[in-house]
Enzyme design. Structure first.
Site, mmCIF file in Angstrom:
data_model
loop_
_atom_site.group_PDB
_atom_site.id
_atom_site.type_symbol
_atom_site.label_atom_id
_atom_site.label_comp_id
_atom_site.label_asym_id
_atom_site.label_seq_id
_atom_site.Cartn_x
_atom_site.Cartn_y
_atom_site.Cartn_z
ATOM 1 N N HIS A 1 0.660 -1.162 0.089
ATOM 2 C CA HIS A 1 -0.073 0.122 -0.116
ATOM 3 C C HIS A 1 0.839 1.323 0.026
ATOM 4 O O HIS A 1 0.589 2.305 -0.568
ATOM 5 C CB HIS A 1 -1.029 -0.196 1.194
ATOM 6 C CG HIS A 1 -1.778 1.111 1.423
ATOM 7 N ND1 HIS A 1 -1.493 2.156 2.442
ATOM 8 C CD2 HIS A 1 -2.831 1.729 0.589
ATOM 9 C CE1 HIS A 1 -2.577 2.938 2.367
ATOM 10 N NE2 HIS A 1 -3.236 2.653 1.194
ATOM 11 N N GLU B 1 2.062 1.911 -3.439
ATOM 12 C CA GLU B 1 1.157 2.736 -4.269
ATOM 13 C C GLU B 1 1.020 4.139 -4.171
ATOM 14 O O GLU B 1 0.941 4.975 -4.810
ATOM 15 C CB GLU B 1 -0.261 1.882 -4.034
ATOM 16 C CG GLU B 1 -1.492 2.496 -4.680
ATOM 17 C CD GLU B 1 -2.718 2.800 -3.615
ATOM 18 O OE1 GLU B 1 -3.166 3.961 -3.410
ATOM 19 O OE2 GLU B 1 -2.916 1.931 -2.921
ATOM 20 N N HIS B 2 1.411 4.617 -2.819
ATOM 21 C CA HIS B 2 1.067 5.805 -2.395
ATOM 22 C C HIS B 2 2.503 6.586 -2.952
ATOM 23 O O HIS B 2 2.444 7.768 -3.558
ATOM 24 C CB HIS B 2 1.165 6.060 -0.914
ATOM 25 C CG HIS B 2 -0.251 6.105 -0.322
ATOM 26 N ND1 HIS B 2 -0.802 6.895 0.277
ATOM 27 C CD2 HIS B 2 -1.002 5.023 -0.387
ATOM 28 C CE1 HIS B 2 -2.092 6.506 0.630
ATOM 29 N NE2 HIS B 2 -2.152 5.859 0.212
ATOM 30 N N GLU C 1 -4.433 7.567 7.905
ATOM 31 C CA GLU C 1 -5.562 6.622 7.510
ATOM 32 C C GLU C 1 -5.814 5.436 8.416
ATOM 33 O O GLU C 1 -6.762 5.102 8.686
ATOM 34 C CB GLU C 1 -4.857 6.291 6.223
ATOM 35 C CG GLU C 1 -5.913 5.407 5.154
ATOM 36 C CD GLU C 1 -5.248 5.339 3.746
ATOM 37 O OE1 GLU C 1 -6.158 4.623 3.361
ATOM 38 O OE2 GLU C 1 -4.103 5.703 3.647
#
Length: 430
Positions: free
Chosen positions: A47, A50-51, A127
Protein backbone atom coordinates in the site's frame (compact mmCIF):
# COMPACT_ATOMS: atom_id res chain seq x y z
CA UNK A 1 -15.31 -5.78 -31.86
CA UNK A 2 -14.71 -7.38 -28.47
CA UNK A 3 -11.50 -7.53 -26.46
CA UNK A 4 -8.22 -7.58 -28.38
CA UNK A 5 -5.12 -9.01 -26.70
CA UNK A 6 -1.40 -8.78 -27.55
CA UNK A 7 1.80 -9.95 -25.88
CA UNK A 8 4.74 -7.57 -26.06
CA UNK A 9 8.36 -8.55 -26.58
CA UNK A 10 8.94 -8.99 -22.83
CA UNK A 11 5.74 -10.98 -22.37
CA UNK A 12 3.65 -8.08 -21.04
CA UNK A 13 -0.05 -8.53 -21.80
CA UNK A 14 -1.92 -5.65 -23.44
CA UNK A 15 -5.72 -5.76 -23.81
CA UNK A 16 -8.14 -3.21 -25.24
CA UNK A 17 -11.83 -2.89 -25.95
CA UNK A 18 -13.20 -0.15 -28.16
CA UNK A 19 -16.49 1.26 -26.89
CA UNK A 20 -18.57 3.06 -29.54
CA UNK A 21 -19.69 6.64 -28.95
CA UNK A 22 -17.22 7.14 -26.08
CA UNK A 23 -14.83 10.11 -26.24
CA UNK A 24 -12.64 9.12 -23.30
CA UNK A 25 -10.22 6.30 -22.50
CA UNK A 26 -9.89 4.43 -19.22
CA UNK A 27 -6.53 2.75 -18.93
CA UNK A 28 -4.33 1.22 -16.31
CA UNK A 29 -1.67 -1.22 -15.28
CA UNK A 30 -2.77 -4.05 -13.01
CA UNK A 31 -0.15 -6.02 -11.09
CA UNK A 32 -0.77 -9.46 -9.59
CA UNK A 33 0.78 -8.45 -6.30
CA UNK A 34 -0.90 -7.10 -3.20
CA UNK A 35 -0.77 -7.23 0.55
CA UNK A 36 -0.61 -11.03 0.73
CA UNK A 37 2.68 -10.95 -1.23
CA UNK A 38 4.42 -9.15 1.63
CA UNK A 39 7.00 -10.80 3.87
CA UNK A 40 6.39 -10.80 7.61
CA UNK A 41 8.48 -7.63 8.05
CA UNK A 42 6.73 -5.86 5.15
CA UNK A 43 3.19 -5.49 6.48
CA UNK A 44 1.73 -2.47 4.65
CA UNK A 45 4.53 -2.00 2.13
CA UNK A 46 2.39 -2.80 -0.93
CA UNK A 47 0.00 0.00 0.00
CA UNK A 48 2.84 2.39 0.78
CA UNK A 49 4.40 1.63 -2.62
CA UNK A 50 1.13 2.55 -4.31
CA UNK A 51 1.22 5.93 -2.52
CA UNK A 52 4.90 6.56 -3.26
CA UNK A 53 4.51 5.89 -6.98
CA UNK A 54 3.00 9.36 -7.37
CA UNK A 55 5.69 11.17 -5.36
CA UNK A 56 8.15 11.81 -8.15
CA UNK A 57 10.41 10.29 -10.79
CA UNK A 58 13.77 11.44 -12.15
CA UNK A 59 11.98 13.70 -14.67
CA UNK A 60 8.75 14.62 -12.86
CA UNK A 61 8.02 15.91 -9.37
CA UNK A 62 4.86 14.97 -7.50
CA UNK A 63 3.44 18.32 -8.61
CA UNK A 64 4.30 17.58 -12.25
CA UNK A 65 2.48 14.25 -12.15
CA UNK A 66 -0.65 15.79 -10.63
CA UNK A 67 -0.70 18.96 -12.73
CA UNK A 68 0.08 17.38 -16.10
CA UNK A 69 -2.86 14.97 -15.94
CA UNK A 70 -5.22 17.62 -14.59
CA UNK A 71 -4.09 20.22 -17.15
CA UNK A 72 -5.90 18.11 -19.75
CA UNK A 73 -8.89 17.39 -17.49
CA UNK A 74 -7.80 13.84 -16.76
CA UNK A 75 -7.66 11.74 -13.60
CA UNK A 76 -4.98 9.43 -12.22
CA UNK A 77 -5.10 7.18 -9.18
CA UNK A 78 -4.14 3.79 -7.76
CA UNK A 79 -5.47 1.11 -5.44
CA UNK A 80 -4.08 -1.79 -3.43
CA UNK A 81 -6.02 -4.95 -2.64
CA UNK A 82 -5.16 -8.29 -1.09
CA UNK A 83 -3.97 -9.79 -4.38
CA UNK A 84 -3.50 -6.91 -6.83
CA UNK A 85 -2.25 -3.35 -7.14
CA UNK A 86 -3.56 -1.10 -9.90
CA UNK A 87 -2.48 2.22 -11.34
CA UNK A 88 -5.05 3.82 -13.62
CA UNK A 89 -6.05 6.98 -15.43
CA UNK A 90 -8.88 8.41 -17.47
CA UNK A 91 -8.41 10.98 -20.22
CA UNK A 92 -9.95 12.19 -23.46
CA UNK A 93 -8.84 10.24 -26.52
CA UNK A 94 -6.32 12.85 -27.73
CA UNK A 95 -4.50 12.75 -24.38
CA UNK A 96 -3.97 8.99 -24.31
CA UNK A 97 -0.20 9.23 -25.06
CA UNK A 98 0.27 11.50 -22.03
CA UNK A 99 -1.59 9.08 -19.76
CA UNK A 100 0.49 6.13 -20.99
CA UNK A 101 3.67 8.10 -20.42
CA UNK A 102 2.67 9.14 -16.89
CA UNK A 103 1.70 5.64 -15.81
CA UNK A 104 4.84 4.15 -17.34
CA UNK A 105 7.03 6.78 -15.70
CA UNK A 106 5.74 6.16 -12.18
CA UNK A 107 6.11 2.39 -12.64
CA UNK A 108 9.64 2.37 -14.06
CA UNK A 109 11.35 5.44 -12.60
CA UNK A 110 10.09 6.05 -9.05
CA UNK A 111 12.65 7.91 -6.92
CA UNK A 112 11.23 7.01 -3.49
CA UNK A 113 12.62 10.27 -2.12
CA UNK A 114 13.25 10.04 1.66
CA UNK A 115 11.51 13.35 2.42
CA UNK A 116 8.46 12.38 0.36
CA UNK A 117 8.47 8.99 2.07
CA UNK A 118 8.42 10.57 5.53
CA UNK A 119 5.45 12.74 4.57
CA UNK A 120 3.55 9.83 3.05
CA UNK A 121 4.19 7.64 6.06
CA UNK A 122 2.57 10.35 8.17
CA UNK A 123 -0.44 10.40 5.81
CA UNK A 124 -0.90 6.64 6.10
CA UNK A 125 -0.64 6.81 9.88
CA UNK A 126 -3.58 9.23 9.76
CA UNK A 127 -5.41 6.79 7.49
CA UNK A 128 -4.82 3.96 9.97
CA UNK A 129 -6.07 6.15 12.81
CA UNK A 130 -9.20 7.11 10.89
CA UNK A 131 -9.93 3.44 10.14
CA UNK A 132 -9.53 2.54 13.81
CA UNK A 133 -12.08 5.21 14.71
CA UNK A 134 -14.61 3.78 12.24
CA UNK A 135 -16.29 0.69 13.75
CA UNK A 136 -17.56 -0.72 10.46
CA UNK A 137 -13.97 -0.61 9.13
CA UNK A 138 -12.48 -2.09 12.28
CA UNK A 139 -14.88 -5.01 12.36
CA UNK A 140 -13.99 -6.07 8.81
CA UNK A 141 -10.28 -5.94 9.59
CA UNK A 142 -10.78 -8.20 12.61
CA UNK A 143 -13.09 -10.43 10.60
CA UNK A 144 -10.43 -11.28 8.02
CA UNK A 145 -7.72 -11.52 10.70
CA UNK A 146 -9.85 -14.09 12.53
CA UNK A 147 -10.85 -16.04 9.43
CA UNK A 148 -7.21 -16.33 8.28
CA UNK A 149 -5.33 -16.08 11.54
CA UNK A 150 -1.55 -15.44 11.33
CA UNK A 151 -1.61 -15.29 7.52
CA UNK A 152 -0.93 -12.42 5.14
CA UNK A 153 -4.40 -12.84 3.62
CA UNK A 154 -5.89 -11.89 6.98
CA UNK A 155 -3.78 -8.81 7.61
CA UNK A 156 -4.94 -5.24 7.15
CA UNK A 157 -3.80 -3.77 3.84
CA UNK A 158 -2.78 -0.53 5.57
CA UNK A 159 -0.21 -2.15 7.87
CA UNK A 160 0.45 -1.04 11.44
CA UNK A 161 1.92 2.25 12.68
CA UNK A 162 5.15 0.49 13.62
CA UNK A 163 5.63 -1.29 10.28
CA UNK A 164 4.69 1.74 8.18
CA UNK A 165 7.14 3.98 10.04
CA UNK A 166 9.94 1.43 9.65
CA UNK A 167 10.10 1.25 5.85
CA UNK A 168 13.04 2.75 3.94
CA UNK A 169 13.31 3.70 0.26
CA UNK A 170 15.46 0.62 -0.32
CA UNK A 171 12.85 -1.72 1.15
CA UNK A 172 10.16 -0.29 -1.12
CA UNK A 173 12.43 -0.51 -4.15
CA UNK A 174 13.34 -4.11 -3.30
CA UNK A 175 9.69 -5.10 -2.89
CA UNK A 176 8.83 -3.58 -6.26
CA UNK A 177 11.79 -5.28 -7.95
CA UNK A 178 10.77 -8.61 -6.45
CA UNK A 179 7.06 -8.40 -7.29
CA UNK A 180 6.68 -6.34 -10.46
CA UNK A 181 7.43 -8.15 -13.72
CA UNK A 182 5.77 -8.51 -17.12
CA UNK A 183 4.54 -12.00 -16.21
CA UNK A 184 2.46 -10.50 -13.37
CA UNK A 185 1.20 -7.39 -15.16
CA UNK A 186 -1.54 -6.53 -17.62
CA UNK A 187 -2.14 -3.19 -19.32
CA UNK A 188 -5.75 -2.50 -20.28
CA UNK A 189 -7.51 0.34 -22.06
CA UNK A 190 -11.19 0.70 -22.89
CA UNK A 191 -13.16 3.39 -24.67
CA UNK A 192 -11.90 5.51 -27.56
CA UNK A 193 -8.82 3.41 -28.21
CA UNK A 194 -7.26 1.59 -31.18
CA UNK A 195 -5.52 -1.60 -30.14
CA UNK A 196 -2.48 -1.53 -32.43
CA UNK A 197 -1.68 2.11 -31.66
CA UNK A 198 -2.08 1.54 -27.94
CA UNK A 199 0.09 -1.59 -27.96
CA UNK A 200 2.87 0.27 -29.83
CA UNK A 201 2.84 3.10 -27.27
CA UNK A 202 2.96 0.65 -24.36
CA UNK A 203 5.81 -1.27 -26.01
CA UNK A 204 7.86 1.95 -26.24
CA UNK A 205 7.47 2.70 -22.56
CA UNK A 206 7.07 -0.65 -20.80
CA UNK A 207 8.80 -3.01 -23.22
CA UNK A 208 11.91 -3.06 -21.02
CA UNK A 209 10.15 -4.06 -17.81
CA UNK A 210 11.75 -7.27 -16.51
CA UNK A 211 10.10 -10.29 -18.08
CA UNK A 212 9.69 -12.23 -14.85
CA UNK A 213 9.25 -11.08 -11.28
CA UNK A 214 11.67 -13.11 -9.14
CA UNK A 215 9.49 -13.08 -6.03
CA UNK A 216 7.74 -16.29 -5.04
CA UNK A 217 3.93 -16.39 -5.08
CA UNK A 218 2.26 -16.29 -1.65
CA UNK A 219 1.57 -19.48 0.25
CA UNK A 220 -1.89 -20.96 -0.07
CA UNK A 221 -4.28 -19.58 2.50
CA UNK A 222 -5.94 -21.71 5.16
CA UNK A 223 -9.34 -20.64 6.47
CA UNK A 224 -9.51 -21.30 10.23
CA UNK A 225 -12.45 -19.25 11.57
CA UNK A 226 -12.92 -18.24 15.18
CA UNK A 227 -14.22 -15.48 17.40
CA UNK A 228 -13.27 -11.81 17.92
CA UNK A 229 -15.17 -9.39 20.14
CA UNK A 230 -14.43 -5.82 21.11
CA UNK A 231 -16.83 -4.27 23.60
CA UNK A 232 -16.98 -0.52 22.91
CA UNK A 233 -19.22 2.21 24.25
CA UNK A 234 -20.93 2.98 20.92
CA UNK A 235 -24.45 3.74 19.77
CA UNK A 236 -24.64 0.59 17.65
CA UNK A 237 -23.02 -2.81 17.23
CA UNK A 238 -21.30 -4.10 14.10
CA UNK A 239 -21.60 -7.87 13.73
CA UNK A 240 -20.05 -10.11 11.08
CA UNK A 241 -20.76 -13.79 10.68
CA UNK A 242 -18.70 -15.66 8.08
CA UNK A 243 -17.81 -19.04 6.60
CA UNK A 244 -15.19 -20.36 4.22
CA UNK A 245 -16.07 -19.25 0.71
CA UNK A 246 -14.98 -20.37 -2.71
CA UNK A 247 -11.99 -19.37 -4.84
CA UNK A 248 -12.45 -17.82 -8.28
CA UNK A 249 -11.49 -21.03 -10.07
CA UNK A 250 -13.63 -23.57 -8.26
CA UNK A 251 -16.98 -24.95 -9.26
CA UNK A 252 -19.14 -23.23 -6.64
CA UNK A 253 -17.81 -19.70 -7.06
CA UNK A 254 -20.71 -18.35 -9.12
CA UNK A 255 -23.22 -20.33 -7.07
CA UNK A 256 -21.83 -18.62 -3.96
CA UNK A 257 -22.24 -15.23 -5.61
CA UNK A 258 -25.89 -15.95 -6.37
CA UNK A 259 -26.48 -17.33 -2.87
CA UNK A 260 -25.17 -14.11 -1.34
CA UNK A 261 -27.66 -12.15 -3.44
CA UNK A 262 -30.57 -14.39 -2.46
CA UNK A 263 -29.73 -14.07 1.23
CA UNK A 264 -28.72 -10.42 1.40
CA UNK A 265 -28.20 -8.79 -1.98
CA UNK A 266 -30.97 -6.20 -2.00
CA UNK A 267 -34.27 -5.04 -0.55
CA UNK A 268 -36.05 -8.19 -1.77
CA UNK A 269 -33.46 -10.54 -0.22
CA UNK A 270 -34.32 -12.93 2.59
CA UNK A 271 -32.31 -11.24 5.29
CA UNK A 272 -33.46 -7.72 4.43
CA UNK A 273 -37.10 -8.75 4.39
CA UNK A 274 -37.05 -10.98 7.48
CA UNK A 275 -34.59 -9.15 9.72
CA UNK A 276 -35.07 -5.51 8.80
CA UNK A 277 -38.52 -5.13 7.25
CA UNK A 278 -40.60 -7.66 9.21
CA UNK A 279 -38.82 -7.60 12.57
CA UNK A 280 -36.95 -4.26 12.60
CA UNK A 281 -33.95 -5.85 14.32
CA UNK A 282 -31.27 -3.82 12.52
CA UNK A 283 -30.85 -0.81 10.30
CA UNK A 284 -28.48 -2.54 7.88
CA UNK A 285 -28.01 -6.16 6.85
CA UNK A 286 -26.46 -7.75 3.77
CA UNK A 287 -24.53 -10.80 2.61
CA UNK A 288 -21.35 -10.92 0.52
CA UNK A 289 -18.97 -13.41 -1.02
CA UNK A 290 -15.31 -12.55 -1.58
CA UNK A 291 -13.37 -14.83 -3.88
CA UNK A 292 -9.58 -15.02 -3.88
CA UNK A 293 -7.20 -17.06 -6.01
CA UNK A 294 -7.17 -20.03 -3.61
CA UNK A 295 -10.01 -19.53 -1.12
CA UNK A 296 -12.88 -17.21 -0.26
CA UNK A 297 -15.13 -15.85 2.47
CA UNK A 298 -18.92 -15.85 2.64
CA UNK A 299 -20.17 -13.31 5.13
CA UNK A 300 -23.18 -11.54 6.62
CA UNK A 301 -22.92 -8.06 8.10
CA UNK A 302 -25.50 -6.53 10.39
CA UNK A 303 -25.55 -3.20 12.21
CA UNK A 304 -27.94 -2.98 15.14
CA UNK A 305 -28.61 -1.54 18.58
CA UNK A 306 -27.44 -3.37 21.69
CA UNK A 307 -30.99 -4.27 22.77
CA UNK A 308 -31.66 -6.29 19.61
CA UNK A 309 -28.49 -8.41 19.44
CA UNK A 310 -29.79 -11.35 21.45
CA UNK A 311 -32.78 -11.70 19.11
CA UNK A 312 -31.01 -10.76 15.89
CA UNK A 313 -28.35 -13.48 15.83
CA UNK A 314 -30.72 -16.47 16.22
CA UNK A 315 -32.92 -15.02 13.44
CA UNK A 316 -29.89 -14.71 11.14
CA UNK A 317 -28.85 -18.29 11.88
CA UNK A 318 -32.41 -19.47 11.30
CA UNK A 319 -32.38 -17.98 7.82
CA UNK A 320 -29.13 -19.79 7.05
CA UNK A 321 -30.72 -23.08 8.09
CA UNK A 322 -33.72 -22.43 5.85
CA UNK A 323 -31.42 -21.82 2.88
CA UNK A 324 -30.05 -25.35 3.26
CA UNK A 325 -33.58 -26.74 3.02
CA UNK A 326 -35.13 -24.68 0.25
CA UNK A 327 -34.25 -22.09 -2.35
CA UNK A 328 -37.15 -21.05 -4.55
CA UNK A 329 -36.90 -20.80 -8.32
CA UNK A 330 -38.14 -17.20 -8.30
CA UNK A 331 -35.32 -16.27 -5.91
CA UNK A 332 -32.75 -17.88 -8.20
CA UNK A 333 -34.23 -16.12 -11.23
CA UNK A 334 -34.09 -12.77 -9.45
CA UNK A 335 -30.49 -13.25 -8.33
CA UNK A 336 -29.45 -14.26 -11.85
CA UNK A 337 -31.15 -11.14 -13.23
CA UNK A 338 -29.35 -8.96 -10.67
CA UNK A 339 -25.98 -10.49 -11.50
CA UNK A 340 -26.57 -10.21 -15.24
CA UNK A 341 -27.71 -6.59 -14.96
CA UNK A 342 -24.73 -5.72 -12.79
CA UNK A 343 -22.31 -7.15 -15.35
CA UNK A 344 -23.96 -5.37 -18.26
CA UNK A 345 -24.33 -2.06 -16.45
CA UNK A 346 -20.69 -2.08 -15.38
CA UNK A 347 -19.70 -2.78 -18.99
CA UNK A 348 -21.24 0.58 -19.92
CA UNK A 349 -18.55 2.34 -17.84
CA UNK A 350 -15.13 2.41 -19.49
CA UNK A 351 -13.36 2.39 -16.11
CA UNK A 352 -15.42 -0.51 -14.74
CA UNK A 353 -14.97 -2.48 -17.94
CA UNK A 354 -11.19 -1.97 -17.91
CA UNK A 355 -11.02 -3.24 -14.34
CA UNK A 356 -13.19 -6.25 -15.19
CA UNK A 357 -11.00 -7.22 -18.16
CA UNK A 358 -7.84 -6.81 -16.09
CA UNK A 359 -9.15 -9.09 -13.33
CA UNK A 360 -10.11 -11.74 -15.86
CA UNK A 361 -6.71 -11.59 -17.55
CA UNK A 362 -4.86 -11.92 -14.23
CA UNK A 363 -7.09 -14.73 -12.95
CA UNK A 364 -7.85 -16.75 -16.07
CA UNK A 365 -5.27 -15.57 -18.59
CA UNK A 366 -7.98 -14.46 -21.01
CA UNK A 367 -11.03 -12.20 -21.22
CA UNK A 368 -14.17 -14.13 -20.35
CA UNK A 369 -17.00 -13.39 -22.84
CA UNK A 370 -20.30 -12.24 -21.39
CA UNK A 371 -22.10 -15.16 -23.06
CA UNK A 372 -19.82 -17.60 -21.24
CA UNK A 373 -20.58 -15.98 -17.89
CA UNK A 374 -24.30 -16.13 -18.62
CA UNK A 375 -24.00 -19.80 -19.54
CA UNK A 376 -22.30 -20.56 -16.22
CA UNK A 377 -25.09 -18.79 -14.35
CA UNK A 378 -27.78 -20.64 -16.31
CA UNK A 379 -26.42 -24.02 -15.16
CA UNK A 380 -26.95 -23.20 -11.47
CA UNK A 381 -30.10 -24.84 -10.10
CA UNK A 382 -32.06 -24.52 -6.87
CA UNK A 383 -30.90 -28.01 -5.87
CA UNK A 384 -27.32 -26.94 -6.29
CA UNK A 385 -27.86 -23.83 -4.17
CA UNK A 386 -29.56 -25.70 -1.33
CA UNK A 387 -26.76 -28.28 -1.41
CA UNK A 388 -24.17 -25.49 -1.24
CA UNK A 389 -26.02 -23.77 1.61
CA UNK A 390 -26.25 -26.94 3.67
CA UNK A 391 -22.51 -27.54 3.33
CA UNK A 392 -21.40 -23.93 3.66
CA UNK A 393 -23.32 -23.04 6.81
CA UNK A 394 -22.45 -26.19 8.72
CA UNK A 395 -18.72 -25.42 8.81
CA UNK A 396 -16.73 -23.55 11.49
CA UNK A 397 -17.86 -19.92 11.48
CA UNK A 398 -16.00 -16.65 11.91
CA UNK A 399 -17.54 -14.09 14.24
CA UNK A 400 -16.35 -10.50 14.57
CA UNK A 401 -18.25 -7.97 16.65
CA UNK A 402 -17.52 -4.41 17.75
CA UNK A 403 -19.68 -2.19 19.93
CA UNK A 404 -22.02 -2.78 22.92
CA UNK A 405 -22.05 -6.56 22.40
CA UNK A 406 -22.53 -7.90 25.93
CA UNK A 407 -25.68 -9.79 24.92
CA UNK A 408 -24.09 -11.55 21.93
CA UNK A 409 -24.30 -15.31 22.39
CA UNK A 410 -21.04 -17.14 23.15
CA UNK A 411 -19.19 -18.61 20.18
CA UNK A 412 -20.03 -22.22 21.04
CA UNK A 413 -23.71 -21.33 21.35
CA UNK A 414 -23.65 -19.82 17.87
CA UNK A 415 -21.98 -22.96 16.54
CA UNK A 416 -24.71 -25.02 18.19
CA UNK A 417 -27.41 -23.04 16.37
CA UNK A 418 -25.91 -23.79 12.94
CA UNK A 419 -26.98 -26.77 10.81
CA UNK A 420 -25.35 -30.12 11.56
CA UNK A 421 -22.13 -30.85 9.63
CA UNK A 422 -22.82 -32.20 6.17
CA UNK A 423 -21.24 -35.20 4.46
CA UNK A 424 -18.79 -34.79 1.59
CA UNK A 425 -20.11 -32.84 -1.37
CA UNK A 426 -22.40 -34.76 -3.63
CA UNK A 427 -22.09 -34.25 -7.38
CA UNK A 428 -24.68 -31.97 -8.91
CA UNK A 429 -24.83 -31.57 -12.67
CA UNK A 430 -23.58 -28.25 -14.10
Amino acid sequence: MGVEVSRLSNGLTVATETLPHVESVALGVWVKSGSRNEHDNEHGIAHLLEHMAFKGTSTRSAWDIASQIEDVGGEINAATSVETTSFFARVLRDDLPLAIDLLSDILTDCRFDPEELEREQHVILQEIGAAHDTPDDVVFDHFTETAFRHQTLGRSILGTPDTVKSFTPKQIHDFMARQYGADRMVVVATGAVKHDEFAREVEKRLGKVQARAPGKPPQNANYVGGDYREDRDLMDAQILLGFEGRAYHVRDFYASQLLSMILGGGMSSRLFQEVREKRGLCYSVYAFHWGFSDTGVFGIHAATGKDDISTLVPVLLGELKKAGLEIRQDELNRARAQYRAGLKMSAESAASRASQIARQMLLFGRPVPMDELMERLSLITVDRLTDLSARLFSTRPTIAAVGPIGSLAPFEDVVGMLPSPQPAMRVVAG
